[in-house]
Scaffold this motif. Structure first.
Motif, PDB file in Angstrom:
ATOM      1  N   ASN A   1       9.040   1.873  21.187  1.00  0.00           N
ATOM      2  CA  ASN A   1       8.262   1.989  19.773  1.00  0.00           C
ATOM      3  C   ASN A   1       9.511   1.919  18.773  1.00  0.00           C
ATOM      4  OD1 ASN A   1       6.752   2.115  17.592  1.00  0.00           O
ATOM      5  ND2 ASN A   1       5.678   3.817  17.972  1.00  0.00           N
ATOM      6  N   THR A   2      10.382   1.021  18.535  1.00  0.00           N
ATOM      7  CA  THR A   2      11.383   1.091  17.951  1.00  0.00           C
ATOM      8  C   THR A   2      10.914   1.126  16.229  1.00  0.00           C
ATOM      9  OG1 THR A   2      12.123  -1.206  18.166  1.00  0.00           O
ATOM     10  CG2 THR A   2      13.222   0.318  19.573  1.00  0.00           C
ATOM     11  N   ARG A   3      10.135   0.120  16.198  1.00  0.00           N
ATOM     12  CA  ARG A   3       9.361   0.068  14.716  1.00  0.00           C
ATOM     13  C   ARG A   3       8.724   1.274  14.035  1.00  0.00           C
ATOM     14  NH1 ARG A   3       6.495  -4.912  15.947  1.00  0.00           N
ATOM     15  NH2 ARG A   3       5.197  -4.372  14.472  1.00  0.00           N
ATOM     16  N   LYS A   4       8.682   2.402  14.829  1.00  0.00           N
ATOM     17  CA  LYS A   4       7.827   3.554  14.472  1.00  0.00           C
ATOM     18  C   LYS A   4       6.449   3.264  14.323  1.00  0.00           C
ATOM     19  CE  LYS A   4      12.088   6.016  13.502  1.00  0.00           C
ATOM     20  NZ  LYS A   4      12.426   6.652  14.866  1.00  0.00           N
ATOM     21  N   LEU A   5       5.667   2.369  14.864  1.00  0.00           N
ATOM     22  CA  LEU A   5       4.299   1.920  14.655  1.00  0.00           C
ATOM     23  C   LEU A   5       3.356   3.262  14.794  1.00  0.00           C
ATOM     24  CD1 LEU A   5       3.937  -1.576  16.006  1.00  0.00           C
ATOM     25  CD2 LEU A   5       4.213  -0.853  13.649  1.00  0.00           C
TER      26      LEU A   5
ATOM     27  N   TRP B   1       0.914   5.224  17.026  1.00  0.00           N
ATOM     28  CA  TRP B   1       1.042   5.017  18.545  1.00  0.00           C
ATOM     29  C   TRP B   1      -0.230   4.010  19.136  1.00  0.00           C
ATOM     30  CZ3 TRP B   1       5.046   5.641  20.763  1.00  0.00           C
ATOM     31  CH2 TRP B   1       6.013   6.624  20.346  1.00  0.00           C
TER      32      TRP B   1
ATOM     33  N   PHE C   1       0.607   0.551  18.341  1.00  0.00           N
ATOM     34  CA  PHE C   1       1.866   0.217  19.174  1.00  0.00           C
ATOM     35  C   PHE C   1       1.539  -0.095  20.735  1.00  0.00           C
ATOM     36  CE2 PHE C   1       4.897   1.667  22.465  1.00  0.00           C
ATOM     37  CZ  PHE C   1       5.977   0.595  22.313  1.00  0.00           C
TER      38      PHE C   1
ATOM     39  N   GLU D   1      -0.074  -3.569  21.035  1.00  0.00           N
ATOM     40  CA  GLU D   1       0.967  -4.653  20.554  1.00  0.00           C
ATOM     41  C   GLU D   1       1.338  -4.686  21.928  1.00  0.00           C
ATOM     42  OE1 GLU D   1       3.722  -4.531  17.387  1.00  0.00           O
ATOM     43  OE2 GLU D   1       1.892  -4.677  15.987  1.00  0.00           O
ATOM     44  N   ARG D   2       1.793  -3.808  22.680  1.00  0.00           N
ATOM     45  CA  ARG D   2       2.218  -3.846  24.038  1.00  0.00           C
ATOM     46  C   ARG D   2       1.243  -4.406  25.052  1.00  0.00           C
ATOM     47  NH1 ARG D   2       7.626  -1.494  25.224  1.00  0.00           N
ATOM     48  NH2 ARG D   2       6.731  -2.074  27.359  1.00  0.00           N
TER      49      ARG D   2
END
Length: 192
Positions: free
Chosen positions: A143-147, A149, A152, A155-156
């Motif tokens: 989660n490098t964009r700090k979305l 959770w 995120f 999206e995954r």
């Protein structure tokens, strides 16, 4: 989390912990052996603990979901939960049993229409991030964009091939703009 999520078998689908009675019994017996005395899986753990503390009158059930959830909605929520559970289990930091327990509890909380940290009864988003880093490090570190959770996780799942046209719990959430900004949900609103 146990006190927040409760474990009342009569609670509507999203309110339970997502653990079968034997796993829940083992968890409570291991982590809270003194509180486990006199408690039976399928009975509300939160009410039991409050009774032990003589605070039953102040106890309020944490679940705000209506008791009359329609069967198609329960089926959809179960499918969502299975998606989240699979994602979490594929990204465990270890094979320790506690990671699988947390995966089940988090997956169940993901189907609720609120921020994940709140559904879990945690102090804030940072507490959730710490939990995920400890037990699901491969997922948390991605989660490098700090979305947020839950966003995120979706999206995954989409990146792994989850159908994009399936409605999500987030689509009808009153906090949608907090998590998705200017992105307007394109799927029909399913949850009230």
């Amino acid at each position: 989390m146990l006190l927040r999520r409760c474990s009342d078998a009569s609670a509507p689908y999203p309110c339970a912990l997502g653990l079968p009675p034997d796993r829940l019994d083992a968890l409570v017996g291991t982590v809270f052996p003194e509180a486990a005395a006199g408690w039976t899986p399928g009975r509300c753990f939160s009410r039991h603990v409050h009774r032990l503390a003589d605070a039953e009158a102040e106890h309020r059930h944490a679940c705000a979901v209506p008791m009359d959830i329609a069967v198609p909605e329960i089926i959809r929520l179960k499918r969502e939960e299975e998606d989240f559970l699979g994602l979490l289990l594929r990204n465990r930091s270890s094979d320790l049993p506690i990671a699988a327990v947390f995966a089940a509890i988090i997956a169940r909380a993901c189907v609720e229409n609120d921020h994940l940290w709140r559904s879990l009864g945690l102090a804030g988003r940072n507490s959730l991030a710490d939990l995920l880093r400890r037990h699901f490090h491969p997922l948390a570190s991605a989660n490098t964009r700090k979305l947020r959770w839950k966003r995120f996780f979706y999206e995954r799942l989409l990146a792994e091939g989850r159908p994009a046209d399936r409605p999500t719990v987030c689509d009808a959430c009153s906090h949608h703009s907090d998590c998705y900004g200017d992105i307007v949900p394109t799927r029909p609103h399913v949850m009230p």
